[in-house]
Structures are given as structure tokens and as C-alpha cells.
Design a protein around this motif. Sequence first.
Motif, PDB file in Angstrom:
ATOM      1  N   TYR A  73       0.742  -1.226  -0.200  1.00 22.38           N
ATOM      2  CA  TYR A  73       0.202   0.163   0.185  1.00 22.38           C
ATOM      3  C   TYR A  73       0.769   1.076  -0.144  1.00 22.38           C
ATOM      4  CZ  TYR A  73      -3.596   2.887   1.775  1.00 22.38           C
ATOM      5  OH  TYR A  73      -4.715   3.900   1.703  1.00 22.38           O
ATOM      6  N   GLN A  74       2.168   1.209   0.704  1.00 22.61           N
ATOM      7  CA  GLN A  74       3.076   2.404   0.922  1.00 22.61           C
ATOM      8  C   GLN A  74       3.945   2.170  -0.370  1.00 22.61           C
ATOM      9  OE1 GLN A  74       4.280   1.128   4.823  1.00 22.61           O
ATOM     10  NE2 GLN A  74       2.713   3.019   5.802  1.00 22.61           N
ATOM     11  N   LEU A  75       4.413   1.107  -0.756  1.00 22.98           N
ATOM     12  CA  LEU A  75       5.436   1.081  -1.654  1.00 22.98           C
ATOM     13  C   LEU A  75       5.230   0.451  -2.919  1.00 22.98           C
ATOM     14  CD1 LEU A  75       8.320  -0.120   0.935  1.00 22.98           C
ATOM     15  CD2 LEU A  75       7.871   2.152  -0.115  1.00 22.98           C
ATOM     16  N   GLY A  76       4.002  -0.015  -3.314  1.00 21.37           N
ATOM     17  CA  GLY A  76       3.495  -0.671  -4.522  1.00 21.37           C
ATOM     18  C   GLY A  76       4.094  -1.835  -4.848  1.00 21.37           C
ATOM     19  N   VAL A  77       4.425  -2.293  -5.894  1.00 21.96           N
ATOM     20  CA  VAL A  77       4.532  -3.438  -6.547  1.00 21.96           C
ATOM     21  C   VAL A  77       5.879  -4.000  -5.749  1.00 21.96           C
ATOM     22  CG1 VAL A  77       5.275  -4.874  -8.455  1.00 21.96           C
ATOM     23  CG2 VAL A  77       3.295  -3.207  -8.783  1.00 21.96           C
ATOM     24  N   LEU A 223       2.952   1.405  -8.817  1.00 18.83           N
ATOM     25  CA  LEU A 223       3.480   0.672 -10.016  1.00 18.83           C
ATOM     26  C   LEU A 223       4.699   0.642 -10.759  1.00 18.83           C
ATOM     27  CD1 LEU A 223      -0.077   0.464 -12.253  1.00 18.83           C
ATOM     28  CD2 LEU A 223       0.787  -1.388 -10.525  1.00 18.83           C
ATOM     29  N   ASP A 224       5.146   1.833 -10.047  1.00 18.82           N
ATOM     30  CA  ASP A 224       6.593   2.305 -10.618  1.00 18.82           C
ATOM     31  C   ASP A 224       7.727   0.937 -10.073  1.00 18.82           C
ATOM     32  OD1 ASP A 224       8.945   3.476 -11.413  1.00 18.82           O
ATOM     33  OD2 ASP A 224       8.396   5.499 -10.385  1.00 18.82           O
ATOM     34  N   LEU A 225       8.435   0.599 -11.303  1.00 18.32           N
ATOM     35  CA  LEU A 225       9.288  -0.091 -10.983  1.00 18.32           C
ATOM     36  C   LEU A 225      10.894   0.433 -10.504  1.00 18.32           C
ATOM     37  CD1 LEU A 225       9.001  -2.815 -13.760  1.00 18.32           C
ATOM     38  CD2 LEU A 225       8.360  -2.887 -11.577  1.00 18.32           C
ATOM     39  N   LEU A 226      10.813   1.616 -10.607  1.00 16.79           N
ATOM     40  CA  LEU A 226      11.989   2.521 -10.215  1.00 16.79           C
ATOM     41  C   LEU A 226      11.775   3.344  -8.822  1.00 16.79           C
ATOM     42  CD1 LEU A 226      13.461   3.417 -13.917  1.00 16.79           C
ATOM     43  CD2 LEU A 226      14.145   1.522 -12.155  1.00 16.79           C
ATOM     44  N   PHE A 227      10.934   3.059  -8.040  1.00 16.44           N
ATOM     45  CA  PHE A 227      10.341   3.923  -6.922  1.00 16.44           C
ATOM     46  C   PHE A 227      11.563   3.679  -6.080  1.00 16.44           C
ATOM     47  CE2 PHE A 227       6.700   4.167  -3.674  1.00 16.44           C
ATOM     48  CZ  PHE A 227       7.090   5.336  -3.050  1.00 16.44           C
ATOM     49  N   PRO A 228      12.541   4.697  -5.784  1.00 22.23           N
ATOM     50  CA  PRO A 228      13.604   4.666  -4.838  1.00 22.23           C
ATOM     51  C   PRO A 228      13.630   4.107  -3.914  1.00 22.23           C
ATOM     52  CG  PRO A 228      13.539   6.762  -5.851  1.00 22.23           C
ATOM     53  CD  PRO A 228      12.178   6.125  -5.943  1.00 22.23           C
ATOM     54  N   ALA A 229      12.733   4.447  -2.779  1.00 19.53           N
ATOM     55  CA  ALA A 229      12.559   3.929  -1.441  1.00 19.53           C
ATOM     56  C   ALA A 229      12.088   2.379  -1.508  1.00 19.53           C
ATOM     57  CB  ALA A 229      11.480   4.779  -0.718  1.00 19.53           C
ATOM     58  N   ALA A 230      11.438   2.059  -2.641  1.00 20.32           N
ATOM     59  CA  ALA A 230      10.770   0.644  -2.794  1.00 20.32           C
ATOM     60  C   ALA A 230      12.080  -0.043  -3.067  1.00 20.32           C
ATOM     61  CB  ALA A 230       9.749   0.596  -3.783  1.00 20.32           C
ATOM     62  N   VAL A 231      12.742   0.483  -3.773  1.00 21.55           N
ATOM     63  CA  VAL A 231      13.833  -0.477  -4.399  1.00 21.55           C
ATOM     64  C   VAL A 231      14.888  -0.554  -3.201  1.00 21.55           C
ATOM     65  CG1 VAL A 231      15.754  -0.667  -5.924  1.00 21.55           C
ATOM     66  CG2 VAL A 231      13.695   0.314  -6.903  1.00 21.55           C
ATOM     67  N   MET A 232      15.214   0.354  -2.295  1.00 22.06           N
ATOM     68  CA  MET A 232      16.157   0.112  -1.289  1.00 22.06           C
ATOM     69  C   MET A 232      15.419  -0.681  -0.236  1.00 22.06           C
ATOM     70  SD  MET A 232      18.925   1.640  -0.302  1.00 22.06           S
ATOM     71  CE  MET A 232      19.024   3.107  -0.839  1.00 22.06           C
ATOM     72  N   PHE A 233      13.967  -0.658  -0.088  1.00 22.10           N
ATOM     73  CA  PHE A 233      13.593  -1.588   0.736  1.00 22.10           C
ATOM     74  C   PHE A 233      13.693  -2.932   0.256  1.00 22.10           C
ATOM     75  CE2 PHE A 233       9.695  -4.291   1.008  1.00 22.10           C
ATOM     76  CZ  PHE A 233       9.556  -4.514   2.479  1.00 22.10           C
ATOM     77  N   ILE A 277       3.780 -16.220  -1.196  1.00 22.60           N
ATOM     78  CA  ILE A 277       2.473 -15.700  -0.491  1.00 22.60           C
ATOM     79  C   ILE A 277       2.550 -14.104  -0.019  1.00 22.60           C
ATOM     80  CG2 ILE A 277       1.746 -15.963   2.155  1.00 22.60           C
ATOM     81  CD1 ILE A 277       2.462 -18.846   1.791  1.00 22.60           C
ATOM     82  N   PRO A 278       3.752 -13.570  -0.119  1.00 25.87           N
ATOM     83  CA  PRO A 278       3.799 -12.114   0.437  1.00 25.87           C
ATOM     84  C   PRO A 278       3.149 -11.368  -0.998  1.00 25.87           C
ATOM     85  CG  PRO A 278       5.720 -12.990   1.159  1.00 25.87           C
ATOM     86  CD  PRO A 278       5.081 -14.168   0.412  1.00 25.87           C
ATOM     87  N   ILE A 279       3.278 -12.008  -2.101  1.00 26.29           N
ATOM     88  CA  ILE A 279       2.809 -11.215  -3.480  1.00 26.29           C
ATOM     89  C   ILE A 279       1.198 -11.386  -3.271  1.00 26.29           C
ATOM     90  CG2 ILE A 279       2.846 -11.471  -5.929  1.00 26.29           C
ATOM     91  CD1 ILE A 279       5.600 -12.451  -5.823  1.00 26.29           C
ATOM     92  N   VAL A 280       0.876 -12.554  -2.982  1.00 28.34           N
ATOM     93  CA  VAL A 280      -0.718 -12.616  -2.764  1.00 28.34           C
ATOM     94  C   VAL A 280      -1.245 -11.818  -1.956  1.00 28.34           C
ATOM     95  CG1 VAL A 280      -2.484 -14.487  -2.584  1.00 28.34           C
ATOM     96  CG2 VAL A 280      -0.458 -15.016  -3.738  1.00 28.34           C
ATOM     97  N   THR A 281      -0.800 -11.821  -0.569  1.00 25.24           N
ATOM     98  CA  THR A 281      -1.192 -10.995   0.347  1.00 25.24           C
ATOM     99  C   THR A 281      -1.201  -9.432   0.058  1.00 25.24           C
ATOM    100  OG1 THR A 281       0.751 -11.185   1.722  1.00 25.24           O
ATOM    101  CG2 THR A 281      -0.915 -12.751   2.184  1.00 25.24           C
ATOM    102  N   GLY A 282       0.056  -9.259  -0.445  1.00 23.44           N
ATOM    103  CA  GLY A 282       0.332  -7.708  -0.767  1.00 23.44           C
ATOM    104  C   GLY A 282      -0.618  -7.274  -1.894  1.00 23.44           C
ATOM    105  N   PHE A 283      -1.108  -8.021  -2.857  1.00 23.48           N
ATOM    106  CA  PHE A 283      -1.769  -7.666  -4.059  1.00 23.48           C
ATOM    107  C   PHE A 283      -3.192  -7.343  -3.459  1.00 23.48           C
ATOM    108  CE2 PHE A 283      -5.502  -9.731  -5.970  1.00 23.48           C
ATOM    109  CZ  PHE A 283      -5.663  -9.062  -6.974  1.00 23.48           C
ATOM    110  N   ILE A 284      -3.519  -7.812  -2.559  1.00 24.93           N
ATOM    111  CA  ILE A 284      -4.822  -7.180  -1.888  1.00 24.93           C
ATOM    112  C   ILE A 284      -4.928  -5.866  -1.641  1.00 24.93           C
ATOM    113  CG2 ILE A 284      -6.346  -7.777   0.126  1.00 24.93           C
ATOM    114  CD1 ILE A 284      -5.353 -10.754   0.298  1.00 24.93           C
ATOM    115  N   ALA A 285      -3.696  -5.217  -1.010  1.00 26.14           N
ATOM    116  CA  ALA A 285      -3.695  -3.810  -0.720  1.00 26.14           C
ATOM    117  C   ALA A 285      -3.962  -3.029  -2.175  1.00 26.14           C
ATOM    118  CB  ALA A 285      -2.620  -3.505   0.034  1.00 26.14           C
ATOM    119  N   LEU A 286      -3.432  -3.458  -3.101  1.00 20.26           N
ATOM    120  CA  LEU A 286      -3.321  -2.800  -4.279  1.00 20.26           C
ATOM    121  C   LEU A 286      -4.913  -2.395  -4.721  1.00 20.26           C
ATOM    122  CD1 LEU A 286      -0.453  -4.071  -6.508  1.00 20.26           C
ATOM    123  CD2 LEU A 286      -0.498  -1.962  -4.920  1.00 20.26           C
TER     124      LEU A 286
END
Lengths: 473, 40
Positions: A73-77, A223-233, A277-286
Motif C-alpha cells: 500500500y505504501q511502496l507499491g509492487v 506500479l513504478d519499478l524505479l520507486f527509489p525507497a521501494a528498491v532500497m526496501f 505468499i507475500p505477493i498474494v497478500t500484498g496484492f490485496i492492498a493494491l
Amino acid sequence: MTEFALDTQTALFIIVGFALAWIAFGVWLGRKNKSHEDFALAGRNVGYAFAAATAMATWVTSNTTLVAPQLTYQLGVWGMVGYSFAALGLLLFAPMAKRIKQILPQGYTSGDFIRLRYGRFAWAVFLVISVVYAFGWLVSLGMAGGILLEALSGLDYYIGMTIILAMCVGYTLFGGLRAVIATDFIQALIIILGVAVVAYWLIDNVGLTSIHTELSHAHPQLLDLLFPAAVMFLFNNIFFGLGEIFHSNVWWSRALSFRKNVAYKAYLTGGLLWLPIPIVTGFIALAAPQLGIFPASADMIGPAVASSVLGKTGAILVFIVVFSALASSLDSLLAASSDLVTQDIYHKLIKKNASDQQLMRFNRYCILSLGVMTWLLCLPRVATLGALLNFAGAFVASTIWPIVIGLYWRRLQGIFAGIAMAAGTIVGLVAYFWIGFYVAALVSCAVSGLICAIGVVFNKSQFSWHQLQENEQ
Amino acid sequence: MIISEMAFFLLVTGALILTVLAPVVLIGLFIKDYFSKSIW
């Protein structure tokens, strides 16, 4: 949420029903525990099916079911993909588990290894890290229990958190590791099926194309694949996962409890089963933005979406899934942490000639005490689950290199291992506060690795593996 | 760079299929252990 998907009575009925069933199961399985080895390590004879299931189910925590949606929800894909990379911890621990069984066949805990391999200074640092991590995780799990009940049924946070903690302490107390592993198998099936049903229902009702289109227009950063904070995460989470698994007695005690030749394939299977599993549970938030769901607290996003789409059935399903995930991790942590205190502190420092029955009794007191202390720490709801979880990342990532080098190479001395863990933790914490939660583990691991490398380069002496065997017998 | 709709579809459905296969694997292993008397 002002209108709750689940009424308080239904939530209480479910939780009390599960509590009675698990405690009865724990008591039944506990009858086989005749020695401390039975209680703490399930007789060192756990088969492949239970071993793989317990590896997978223990790693599916409330964080996987609540924090993976929160981070998505916060960092996207990258939030959900990054979280799934924590499976690397299980996969890479597979060969280490095999090695642990070989070099410490009669060992009990991860602390045993650190003490024998590196000596008392590194052992003291390691125990501090283990205790901080154990309480961080226990509090995170206890808080998740309270948050879940509150989000779904309106039950007061303090009451919900208390009931869940009491139940987990109850059945771990009676059944030991045997009960923990057997319940993990059933909980793993419940978790997987529940998560799959919620995700399928969401795809069927809202649609993947529709979610993608909505996010592309209104929230493209998700949906950004180059979201800096997300890549660092993503990278931070890899090292966090490695640190959690490599150091924690939760995983060491399992490796030592598994039947010979099972440890490697069990962790490998568990990791592969956990990966999606995290992809399935994470997807729910999108789907949240499209459904107009914007909860006050980000860690409620998963339950809020499921309840919105599936109504009362969804709320019950999510409740049971997260409840199972909570129990499967909480019981493991209670059992493994009490083993660590019993073996490393009570048996090695306080009462070296303790009888088998005294060890078993002390172990049970530890489980009870840990439960009470966790309850006290959960009373002030201090942070969101994600923040609390990542705070511990600075601690555990510092142990990665000392553990790996210590298991396979002879040239790292205890003084360097101890300094590496201490300095890695301190610098990681500085990074946590100055930069952000998403770099704490990364920085901690890098600093610890640098000090270990210096230690290996300048050390001329070689550790003798024989010392591990001699001291253990 | 936005993830394409196709990649998003493959990511989510692929993960869902793998998740559904997991109980089959675990129950299969349990049956095998049960008949070879190696559960514990």
C-alpha cells in the motif's frame, strides 16, 4: 472503520474455539515429552512433512499477512515483491541447517554455537541481539493480534491482544516443540487456503485489469519499478530476512530437531512454498484505492480490503488466517526463546548441574514469563507493525557474517565477531533514525561484514571444529 | 517505469497458482511420511 465486518461475539466464539482446540492438542502431544530434549527439540526426530510445513508456517507471520499489504500500500509492487524476497532467508539457511546438524549434533541453541565458536564476549553481544529481536517480534505479534480483532470486530485492542497471547502461551507450555510443529502443519494449510481464497475472490470481483488501470491513473508510483525507497526496501528486506533466520534460535532449534538428512530439503521446500505468499497478500492492498478504502492505520489495509469485498465471510476468513499466522509464529518464538534462556543462561551460567526435569520445569517457567513480559510491552501501542519490525533489522543483520563465517571458516576470532555484531547494530540504528527504516538492515550488514573481513585478513590462527564437539558432549 | 499490465497479471496469477499448489505438496509429504512411519 466505524461499522465492523465481524460482530464481537462471533470473533470471541472463533478465538475461544481455536484456543480450546489448540490447547487440547498441545496437552495431547505433550504426553510424549519425557525429557527436556523431547520438550525442547521434539526428540530430534521430526519428519520431512512436518519439517517443511513448520519452516513455511513459522515464516508466515502476522507480518506477512498484515505488513506485506501495508508495505504494498505504501511502496507499491516492490513492497510485495521485496517482501517475498525474504524467502531467500529460508532457502539459504537450507545448507546451513545441514551444516549445523553435522557440527553440532547434540547442540540445543544458536547461543550454544556462538559461545563455543567465538567465546563469551561475542556470545554476550549475540544474546543481547537475540533478546531484543525476540521481544521485538513477540511484541509485533502480540500487537498484531490486538489490531486484527479491533479492525475486524471492534473488540478492544487490549482484550484481543491478551486473549491471543494467553492462548499461545497455554498450548506451548503444555506441548513444547512437538505441539508447536504439529500445530504449524495445520496452521500452514489454513493460511495458504485462506490467502488463496481471498485473493481469488478479489481478482474475480474487482479484476486485475481494473486494478492496474486505476493505479496507473490515480497512483502510478505504486506500479513504478524505479520507486527509489521501494528498491532500497527490496535490498534491505533481503538482509533483514537473512539476519532474522541466520541468528534466531527459532530456526536453529528446528534444524536440530529435524531427522537426519531432512534439514536441508525441509528448509528448501519451506522457502519455495513461502515465496509467493507475500505477493498474494500484498496484492490485496493494491485494490484499496479503487474500492475507496483509506484506513486510518496502514497496517489495517489487508483486513479492511478483504472485509469490504467479501463481507462477513471475508472477515471471518481473514481473521482465521491471520490468527493462524500469529499462532504459528508466536508459539515458535516462545518455545525457541525459552530454550535459549534455559540452555544458555540457566544451564550454562546459573545451574550447570541441573537435572533433566529441572531444565524442563525451568523451560516452562520461561515460556510463562516471556508471555507475561510480552503482554506488558504490548500495552503501550508504540509503533506501526512495519516500523517495529524494521527497527529489529538493525540488530539481526549484524549477525549474518559472523554466523556464516563461523559455520564454514576457521579464521574469524571471537573478538572480531563480537565487535562486528555490536558495531553493525549501532551504525544500523543510526541509519534507521537518520535515513529511514528501509536502510537499517542494509547498513548494519555492511558494517558487520567489513569488520569480519578485517578480522579474517589479519587473523593467523585457525579454529578447531573439534572444540564444538568436545564441549557439547 | 510502470509495470505493464501483462507483467502485473503474470506476477499475481503466477503467485496465486504456486500458493494453491503448496497444500498439495504438504499433504502429499504427510501421506508419504505417514505410510513410512517417519512423521516423528
